[in-house]
Scaffold this motif. Sequence first.
Motif, mmCIF file in Angstrom:
data_model
loop_
_atom_site.group_PDB
_atom_site.id
_atom_site.type_symbol
_atom_site.label_atom_id
_atom_site.label_comp_id
_atom_site.label_asym_id
_atom_site.label_seq_id
_atom_site.Cartn_x
_atom_site.Cartn_y
_atom_site.Cartn_z
ATOM 1 N N LEU A 1 -30.306 -14.956 -25.865
ATOM 2 C CA LEU A 1 -29.449 -15.192 -24.701
ATOM 3 C C LEU A 1 -29.279 -13.916 -23.888
ATOM 4 C CD1 LEU A 1 -26.670 -17.482 -26.207
ATOM 5 C CD2 LEU A 1 -28.143 -18.080 -24.283
ATOM 6 N N ASP A 2 -29.159 -12.764 -24.594
ATOM 7 C CA ASP A 2 -29.096 -11.446 -23.949
ATOM 8 C C ASP A 2 -28.066 -11.447 -22.818
ATOM 9 O OD1 ASP A 2 -29.752 -8.790 -23.520
ATOM 10 O OD2 ASP A 2 -31.391 -9.263 -22.123
ATOM 11 N N LEU A 3 -26.840 -11.785 -23.181
ATOM 12 C CA LEU A 3 -25.801 -12.012 -22.178
ATOM 13 C C LEU A 3 -25.178 -10.712 -21.672
ATOM 14 C CD1 LEU A 3 -24.008 -15.018 -23.896
ATOM 15 C CD2 LEU A 3 -25.486 -15.115 -21.884
ATOM 16 N N SER A 4 -24.895 -10.708 -20.393
ATOM 17 C CA SER A 4 -24.121 -9.650 -19.757
ATOM 18 C C SER A 4 -23.243 -10.353 -18.722
ATOM 19 C CB SER A 4 -25.038 -8.617 -19.097
ATOM 20 O OG SER A 4 -24.274 -7.570 -18.528
ATOM 21 N N LEU A 5 -22.017 -10.698 -19.132
ATOM 22 C CA LEU A 5 -21.169 -11.605 -18.357
ATOM 23 C C LEU A 5 -20.153 -10.837 -17.524
ATOM 24 C CD1 LEU A 5 -20.377 -14.231 -21.161
ATOM 25 C CD2 LEU A 5 -22.414 -14.052 -19.696
ATOM 26 N N LYS A 6 -19.962 -11.284 -16.292
ATOM 27 C CA LYS A 6 -18.941 -10.728 -15.422
ATOM 28 C C LYS A 6 -17.679 -11.571 -15.580
ATOM 29 C CE LYS A 6 -21.923 -7.847 -13.586
ATOM 30 N NZ LYS A 6 -21.860 -6.374 -13.847
ATOM 31 N N GLY B 1 -13.598 -8.877 -13.866
ATOM 32 C CA GLY B 1 -13.920 -7.539 -13.400
ATOM 33 C C GLY B 1 -14.662 -6.692 -14.404
ATOM 34 N N ASP B 2 -14.763 -7.142 -15.648
ATOM 35 C CA ASP B 2 -15.480 -6.413 -16.685
ATOM 36 C C ASP B 2 -16.854 -7.026 -16.915
ATOM 37 O OD1 ASP B 2 -13.295 -4.680 -17.190
ATOM 38 O OD2 ASP B 2 -12.375 -6.192 -18.495
ATOM 39 N N THR B 3 -17.730 -6.233 -17.480
ATOM 40 C CA THR B 3 -19.044 -6.715 -17.899
ATOM 41 C C THR B 3 -19.041 -6.827 -19.412
ATOM 42 O OG1 THR B 3 -20.126 -5.658 -16.016
ATOM 43 C CG2 THR B 3 -21.522 -6.284 -17.873
ATOM 44 N N ILE B 4 -19.241 -8.060 -19.920
ATOM 45 C CA ILE B 4 -19.102 -8.343 -21.341
ATOM 46 C C ILE B 4 -20.477 -8.570 -21.963
ATOM 47 C CG2 ILE B 4 -18.038 -9.836 -23.073
ATOM 48 C CD1 ILE B 4 -16.004 -8.396 -21.342
ATOM 49 N N SER B 5 -20.762 -7.831 -23.028
ATOM 50 C CA SER B 5 -21.957 -8.075 -23.838
ATOM 51 C C SER B 5 -21.516 -8.330 -25.281
ATOM 52 C CB SER B 5 -22.919 -6.885 -23.775
ATOM 53 O OG SER B 5 -22.276 -5.704 -24.248
ATOM 54 N N PHE B 6 -22.465 -8.719 -26.131
ATOM 55 C CA PHE B 6 -22.124 -9.153 -27.485
ATOM 56 C C PHE B 6 -23.041 -8.509 -28.525
ATOM 57 C CE2 PHE B 6 -21.059 -12.446 -24.467
ATOM 58 C CZ PHE B 6 -19.770 -12.803 -24.810
ATOM 59 N N GLU B 7 -22.441 -8.235 -29.683
ATOM 60 C CA GLU B 7 -23.194 -7.818 -30.865
ATOM 61 C C GLU B 7 -22.773 -8.704 -32.030
ATOM 62 O OE1 GLU B 7 -22.525 -3.720 -31.695
ATOM 63 O OE2 GLU B 7 -23.621 -2.995 -29.915
ATOM 64 N N VAL B 8 -23.702 -8.966 -32.933
ATOM 65 C CA VAL B 8 -23.424 -9.777 -34.114
ATOM 66 C C VAL B 8 -23.721 -8.951 -35.355
ATOM 67 C CG1 VAL B 8 -23.950 -11.887 -35.376
ATOM 68 C CG2 VAL B 8 -24.028 -11.885 -32.867
ATOM 69 N N ASP B 9 -22.762 -8.905 -36.291
ATOM 70 C CA ASP B 9 -22.918 -8.200 -37.565
ATOM 71 C C ASP B 9 -22.589 -9.145 -38.710
ATOM 72 O OD1 ASP B 9 -23.316 -5.727 -36.213
ATOM 73 O OD2 ASP B 9 -21.149 -5.439 -36.085
ATOM 74 N N ARG B 10 -23.114 -8.831 -39.861
ATOM 75 C CA ARG B 10 -22.712 -9.525 -41.074
ATOM 76 C C ARG B 10 -21.624 -8.696 -41.767
ATOM 77 N NH1 ARG B 10 -27.885 -12.843 -43.446
ATOM 78 N NH2 ARG B 10 -28.718 -13.449 -41.400
ATOM 79 N N VAL B 11 -20.521 -9.318 -42.077
ATOM 80 C CA VAL B 11 -19.365 -8.609 -42.612
ATOM 81 C C VAL B 11 -19.633 -8.219 -44.064
ATOM 82 C CG1 VAL B 11 -16.897 -8.756 -43.105
ATOM 83 C CG2 VAL B 11 -17.828 -9.904 -41.085
ATOM 84 N N SER B 12 -19.440 -6.955 -44.363
ATOM 85 C CA SER B 12 -19.642 -6.471 -45.727
ATOM 86 C C SER B 12 -18.371 -6.655 -46.554
ATOM 87 C CB SER B 12 -20.057 -4.997 -45.717
ATOM 88 O OG SER B 12 -19.062 -4.207 -45.085
#
Length: 414
Positions: free
Chosen positions: A29-34, A37-48
């Motif tokens: 999806l490679d999102l960069s959402l407006k 007024g902010d530009t929002i991107s996302f990262e996904v991690d696996r919780v340790s």
Amino acid sequence: MANKTKRIGLSLGADICWPICYEELVRRLDLSLKIGGDTISFEVDRVSIEPFSLRQPCPYSVVIDRLTHWFHPSREWIKKSVVMDGLYVFNNPWSIQSMEKHTSYAAMMRLGLPVPDTWLLPPKSYLPSPDLERTLKSYAHLFDLDKIGEDLGYPSFLKPYDGGAWVGVSKIDSGAELHAAYDGSGTRVMHLQKAVLPHDRFVRCIGLGPQLHPVSYDPDAPLHDRYRIEEDFLSEDETSLLEDMTLTINSFFGWDFNSCEALRQGSNWFPIDFANACPDSQVTSLHYHFPWLVMANVRWSLFCAATDKPMRQNLDWAPYFKIADSDRTIREKISAYADIAHKRYQTERFEEFCDKHLSHLDELALEFFDSDVARDAVRQKVEVLFPPHEIEEFTELFWSRIQRWRKQHAQSLR
């Protein structure tokens, strides 16, 4: 005005296939959402899983949880993070921890849903404890199991008041069978519930946020065939009723992800099992329905993270009870309950978010679920559950069902 990265954590146990697919879809999806007024991107991690300070900040905006219903360290880390850091997690760990089947039956009876008549039975036997003998001697009355069975009527089902996965469930057709099953139940607290027989349709309606997916279900089939591949097996009115029932149950208990099992007898639908702490998410059970689940997870988690949707930490049942005590018909009540659910899930805002920012997800999913990455995710799960001589057979079976979904989903988008 800022660039913000929203981190989404996957709190996992034995999950293999859906996290791989989820992570890859979010990456593609490679999102960069407006937004605001902010530009929002996302990262996904696996919780340790590791020791943690109660003052340690939580790095995640949203956590998709598959552990807290049984693994205490993860449960307590999530509870700490909700209280201390405003984490949004599905599902609510306090509600999952306390709302077993017994509570859900009682609550939905209170709201007027046609839950079959149910009795709670004390355990047949007990684990020793210091005060047990005096308690039982003073207050435990002998009871007539035969009379309870006869008053309730046969057939019925004896099942644990809290468990899942059909463990400890017995169909009871006579007093002799009831005694045998109860004698074998050990220390478990049991329900005896009137059977809905005959019935001509068994449906499991999956709910993830405001997203709903009714599936024809066959509990007697092998696991890989229980979720049936059927289209248009419900009328519009039936679909609306089952979806509203599922929304009612899920929002009442503060659950984002749950499934509701219901049986049709004549023109009536009876909810029979609807407190599912860890709904099926694996391709080896969902197969054809697996892409829907992955995409629903993507949509709901990104929406909650991007919009800073607040976690509903406390339950508020008064609005439901006010409707329950009104003179509306039961269908009118269920519609009104569902209206509360839509407000709490922010359905209108969610749909606008998906239309604006995730309109390309369907096409990406059609492409992804034809990829080597997706097929390998299927195979990895099959390798864990099936003997070596069946791995190729079942990998191909599940993969072919996903391809059938691709074909039908592509047609529905035209």
